[in-house]
Design a protein around this motif. Structure first.
Motif, PDB file in Angstrom:
ATOM      1  N   THR A  39       0.826  -1.207   0.000  1.00  0.00           N
ATOM      2  CA  THR A  39       0.000   0.000   0.000  1.00  0.00           C
ATOM      3  C   THR A  39       0.860   1.257   0.000  1.00  0.00           C
ATOM      4  OG1 THR A  39      -1.754  -1.155   1.197  1.00  0.00           O
ATOM      5  CG2 THR A  39      -1.817   1.251   1.234  1.00  0.00           C
ATOM      6  N   ALA A  40       1.931   1.236   0.786  1.00  0.00           N
ATOM      7  CA  ALA A  40       2.821   2.392   0.856  1.00  0.00           C
ATOM      8  C   ALA A  40       3.437   2.700  -0.506  1.00  0.00           C
ATOM      9  CB  ALA A  40       3.920   2.145   1.885  1.00  0.00           C
ATOM     10  N   LEU A  41       3.899   1.681  -1.215  1.00  0.00           N
ATOM     11  CA  LEU A  41       4.509   1.901  -2.524  1.00  0.00           C
ATOM     12  C   LEU A  41       3.484   2.381  -3.547  1.00  0.00           C
ATOM     13  CD1 LEU A  41       6.976  -1.128  -2.657  1.00  0.00           C
ATOM     14  CD2 LEU A  41       7.512   1.288  -2.239  1.00  0.00           C
ATOM     15  N   THR A  42       2.245   1.915  -3.418  1.00  0.00           N
ATOM     16  CA  THR A  42       1.178   2.415  -4.289  1.00  0.00           C
ATOM     17  C   THR A  42       0.928   3.893  -4.018  1.00  0.00           C
ATOM     18  OG1 THR A  42       0.106   0.244  -4.431  1.00  0.00           O
ATOM     19  CG2 THR A  42      -1.257   2.170  -4.915  1.00  0.00           C
ATOM     20  N   ASP A  43       0.884   4.276  -2.739  1.00  0.00           N
ATOM     21  CA  ASP A  43       0.683   5.684  -2.385  1.00  0.00           C
ATOM     22  C   ASP A  43       1.847   6.542  -2.879  1.00  0.00           C
ATOM     23  OD1 ASP A  43      -1.743   5.185  -1.180  1.00  0.00           O
ATOM     24  OD2 ASP A  43      -0.950   5.117   0.859  1.00  0.00           O
ATOM     25  N   LEU A  44       3.062   6.003  -2.780  1.00  0.00           N
ATOM     26  CA  LEU A  44       4.239   6.727  -3.271  1.00  0.00           C
ATOM     27  C   LEU A  44       4.121   6.959  -4.771  1.00  0.00           C
ATOM     28  CD1 LEU A  44       7.155   7.799  -2.671  1.00  0.00           C
ATOM     29  CD2 LEU A  44       7.960   5.497  -3.248  1.00  0.00           C
ATOM     30  N   ALA A  45       3.738   5.930  -5.507  1.00  0.00           N
ATOM     31  CA  ALA A  45       3.600   6.046  -6.960  1.00  0.00           C
ATOM     32  C   ALA A  45       2.516   7.044  -7.348  1.00  0.00           C
ATOM     33  CB  ALA A  45       3.294   4.677  -7.559  1.00  0.00           C
ATOM     34  N   ARG A  46       1.512   7.194  -6.500  1.00  0.00           N
ATOM     35  CA  ARG A  46       0.424   8.135  -6.772  1.00  0.00           C
ATOM     36  C   ARG A  46       0.772   9.564  -6.383  1.00  0.00           C
ATOM     37  NH1 ARG A  46      -4.546   4.320  -4.457  1.00  0.00           N
ATOM     38  NH2 ARG A  46      -4.727   2.993  -6.316  1.00  0.00           N
ATOM     39  N   GLY A  47       1.956   9.770  -5.836  1.00  0.00           N
ATOM     40  CA  GLY A  47       2.390  11.109  -5.487  1.00  0.00           C
ATOM     41  C   GLY A  47       1.945  11.595  -4.126  1.00  0.00           C
ATOM     42  N   LYS A  48       1.457  10.692  -3.293  1.00  0.00           N
ATOM     43  CA  LYS A  48       1.050  11.095  -1.952  1.00  0.00           C
ATOM     44  C   LYS A  48       2.274  11.358  -1.082  1.00  0.00           C
ATOM     45  CE  LYS A  48      -3.381   8.623  -1.817  1.00  0.00           C
ATOM     46  NZ  LYS A  48      -4.215   7.657  -1.052  1.00  0.00           N
ATOM     47  N   SER A  49       2.131  12.239  -0.098  1.00  0.00           N
ATOM     48  CA  SER A  49       3.226  12.503   0.836  1.00  0.00           C
ATOM     49  C   SER A  49       2.953  11.905   2.214  1.00  0.00           C
ATOM     50  CB  SER A  49       3.472  14.010   0.985  1.00  0.00           C
ATOM     51  OG  SER A  49       2.322  14.660   1.540  1.00  0.00           O
ATOM     52  N   LEU A  50       1.752  11.341   2.413  1.00  0.00           N
ATOM     53  CA  LEU A  50       1.389  10.704   3.679  1.00  0.00           C
ATOM     54  C   LEU A  50       0.614   9.428   3.385  1.00  0.00           C
ATOM     55  CD1 LEU A  50       1.202  10.851   6.833  1.00  0.00           C
ATOM     56  CD2 LEU A  50      -0.998  11.993   6.506  1.00  0.00           C
ATOM     57  N   SER A  51       1.007   8.340   4.027  1.00  0.00           N
ATOM     58  CA  SER A  51       0.324   7.070   3.832  1.00  0.00           C
ATOM     59  C   SER A  51      -0.064   6.474   5.180  1.00  0.00           C
ATOM     60  CB  SER A  51       1.232   6.083   3.084  1.00  0.00           C
ATOM     61  OG  SER A  51       0.602   4.814   2.941  1.00  0.00           O
ATOM     62  N   ILE A  52      -1.368   6.299   5.384  1.00  0.00           N
ATOM     63  CA  ILE A  52      -1.884   5.546   6.538  1.00  0.00           C
ATOM     64  C   ILE A  52      -2.528   4.308   5.912  1.00  0.00           C
ATOM     65  CG2 ILE A  52      -3.463   5.538   8.513  1.00  0.00           C
ATOM     66  CD1 ILE A  52      -3.208   8.583   8.583  1.00  0.00           C
ATOM     67  N   PRO A  53      -1.792   3.196   5.861  1.00  0.00           N
ATOM     68  CA  PRO A  53      -2.160   2.101   4.958  1.00  0.00           C
ATOM     69  C   PRO A  53      -3.165   1.086   5.490  1.00  0.00           C
ATOM     70  CG  PRO A  53      -0.054   1.667   5.956  1.00  0.00           C
ATOM     71  CD  PRO A  53      -0.507   2.973   6.497  1.00  0.00           C
ATOM     72  N   ASP A  54      -4.258   1.551   5.998  1.00  0.00           N
ATOM     73  CA  ASP A  54      -5.320   0.625   6.390  1.00  0.00           C
ATOM     74  C   ASP A  54      -6.557   1.427   6.772  1.00  0.00           C
ATOM     75  OD1 ASP A  54      -5.769  -2.440   7.258  1.00  0.00           O
ATOM     76  OD2 ASP A  54      -6.816  -1.119   8.652  1.00  0.00           O
ATOM     77  N   LEU A  55      -7.731   0.975   6.322  1.00  0.00           N
ATOM     78  CA  LEU A  55      -8.969   1.692   6.592  1.00  0.00           C
ATOM     79  C   LEU A  55      -9.236   1.804   8.085  1.00  0.00           C
ATOM     80  CD1 LEU A  55     -11.529   3.059   5.585  1.00  0.00           C
ATOM     81  CD2 LEU A  55     -12.589   0.794   5.399  1.00  0.00           C
ATOM     82  N   ARG A  56      -8.901   0.755   8.846  1.00  0.00           N
ATOM     83  CA  ARG A  56      -9.127   0.794  10.293  1.00  0.00           C
ATOM     84  C   ARG A  56      -8.412   1.974  10.930  1.00  0.00           C
ATOM     85  NH1 ARG A  56      -6.970  -5.149  11.303  1.00  0.00           N
ATOM     86  NH2 ARG A  56      -5.813  -4.515   9.440  1.00  0.00           N
ATOM     87  N   TYR A  57      -7.174   2.174  10.532  1.00  0.00           N
ATOM     88  CA  TYR A  57      -6.387   3.251  11.126  1.00  0.00           C
ATOM     89  C   TYR A  57      -6.770   4.613  10.562  1.00  0.00           C
ATOM     90  CZ  TYR A  57      -3.573   0.008  13.776  1.00  0.00           C
ATOM     91  OH  TYR A  57      -3.162  -0.927  14.686  1.00  0.00           O
ATOM     92  N   LYS A  58      -7.225   4.651   9.339  1.00  0.00           N
ATOM     93  CA  LYS A  58      -7.704   5.920   8.801  1.00  0.00           C
ATOM     94  C   LYS A  58      -8.932   6.392   9.578  1.00  0.00           C
ATOM     95  CE  LYS A  58      -5.974   5.210   4.106  1.00  0.00           C
ATOM     96  NZ  LYS A  58      -6.303   4.959   2.695  1.00  0.00           N
ATOM     97  N   VAL A  59      -9.814   5.456   9.915  1.00  0.00           N
ATOM     98  CA  VAL A  59     -10.987   5.803  10.721  1.00  0.00           C
ATOM     99  C   VAL A  59     -10.561   6.250  12.110  1.00  0.00           C
ATOM    100  CG1 VAL A  59     -13.059   4.877  11.827  1.00  0.00           C
ATOM    101  CG2 VAL A  59     -12.556   4.290   9.450  1.00  0.00           C
ATOM    102  N   MET A  60      -9.613   5.510  12.693  1.00  0.00           N
ATOM    103  CA  MET A  60      -9.122   5.876  14.028  1.00  0.00           C
ATOM    104  C   MET A  60      -8.494   7.254  14.041  1.00  0.00           C
ATOM    105  SD  MET A  60      -7.485   2.220  15.195  1.00  0.00           S
ATOM    106  CE  MET A  60      -6.686   2.926  16.641  1.00  0.00           C
ATOM    107  N   MET A  61      -7.743   7.593  12.990  1.00  0.00           N
ATOM    108  CA  MET A  61      -7.109   8.906  12.936  1.00  0.00           C
ATOM    109  C   MET A  61      -8.154  10.013  12.788  1.00  0.00           C
ATOM    110  SD  MET A  61      -4.003   8.536  13.592  1.00  0.00           S
ATOM    111  CE  MET A  61      -4.640   7.250  14.685  1.00  0.00           C
ATOM    112  N   GLY A  62      -9.266   9.709  12.109  1.00  0.00           N
ATOM    113  CA  GLY A  62     -10.352  10.680  12.038  1.00  0.00           C
ATOM    114  C   GLY A  62     -10.932  10.959  13.414  1.00  0.00           C
ATOM    115  N   ILE A  63     -11.058   9.899  14.222  1.00  0.00           N
ATOM    116  CA  ILE A  63     -11.551  10.045  15.593  1.00  0.00           C
ATOM    117  C   ILE A  63     -10.550  10.826  16.440  1.00  0.00           C
ATOM    118  CG2 ILE A  63     -12.164   8.790  17.695  1.00  0.00           C
ATOM    119  CD1 ILE A  63     -13.177   6.539  15.855  1.00  0.00           C
TER     120      ILE A  63
END
Length: 256
Positions: free
Chosen positions: A210-234
């Motif tokens: 997931t991290a390498l996919t995000d890198l290829a897409r030009g992202k500068s931040l990768s939180i590579p799992d939906l569970r943690y993305k939801v947690m970070m929103g909280i």
């Protein structure tokens, strides 16, 4: 054939990056403190994937260790195209009970080494107008605490550098994993009382993909799992005084 240099490569996330990048056909420079484990890893990856794997023994909590990796990154005859700053550790205990020498060692590995190695690598990459840097941070970067503060620096530095390098051909990514099955907790002396439930654990190989996919897409931040993305929103909606209480449990997510 391109070359990737990975620090903290003999276990966990670092080892997963080595496996994936070798499988993708990159030559490797493997950096860690244990020479025997590095040589075993280099031999296994070379035989399996037909790539060249160099071994560089270095302790990034010491100036000479950082300098040794800087020297390799500066070698214009053997350019490094991908840098993965993965080396890191956590200290057991609460502030100010952790010895200052241990805290300073952690900051040297997480902050000084990342700054120096990224800066050195980017020089050559910018000249060649291509290259990538992945700096492994942690979701702990968004939670108050000494460990989290060092990882917050990694995130802010990387995202700022990515903005400054826009259009140069050099990409930078801050990777913020959650809990990953590694030797991290054992090395930090953390017992079963601080180990999270099974549903929070991430697979290192999937995380790297997931991290390498995000890198290829030009992202500068990768939180590579939906569970943690939801947690970070909280987390963003939770007052710091409540988050500070979680940092005192001694848990260190984003382990390697």
């Amino acid at each position: 054939m391109t070359t990737a240099l990975i620090t903290g490569t003999t276990a966990g996330i670092g080892a997963a990056f080595a496996r994936r990048l070798a499988a993708d056909g990159h030559n490797l420079v493997l950096v860690a403190r244990n020479t025997q484990r590095l040589e075993e890893q280099a031999s296994e990856l070379s035989k399996r994937h037909g790539i060249r794997a160099e071994v560089l023994t270095a302790d990034l909590s010491a100036d000479d260790g950082i300098a040794a990796v800087e020297a390799r990154l500066s070698d214009r005859e053997k350019p490094v195209d991908i840098l993965v700053n993965n080396a890191g550790f956590g200290n057991k205990g609460q502030f100010p009970d952790v010895p200052m020498t241990d805290e300073l060692k952690m900051i040297k590995v997480h902050c000084e080494a990342v700054l120096r190695l990224t800066s050195t690598a980017v020089e050559g990459m910018r000249e060649r107008r291509r290259g990538a840097v992945v700096n492994v941070a942690s979701i702990a970067a968004f939670v108050p605490g000494t460990y989290g503060a060092s990882k917050a620096w990694v995130v802010q530095f990387t995202q700022g550098a990515a903005k400054d390098m826009a259009g140069s051909g050099v990409r930078l990514l801050a990777l913020c994993p959650g809990y990953v099955q590694t030797e991290f907790h054992e090395r930090a002396g953390m017992g079963a009382d601080v180990i999270p439930p099974k549903w929070l654990w991430l697979d290192a190989d999937r995380l790297v993909s997931t991290a390498l996919t995000d890198l290829a897409r030009g992202k500068s931040l990768s939180i590579p799992d939906l569970r943690y993305k939801v947690m970070m929103g909280i987390v963003k909606l939770t007052p710091n005084r409540l988050l500070a209480g979680t940092s005192r449990t001694g848990r260190r997510p984003g382990s390697r």
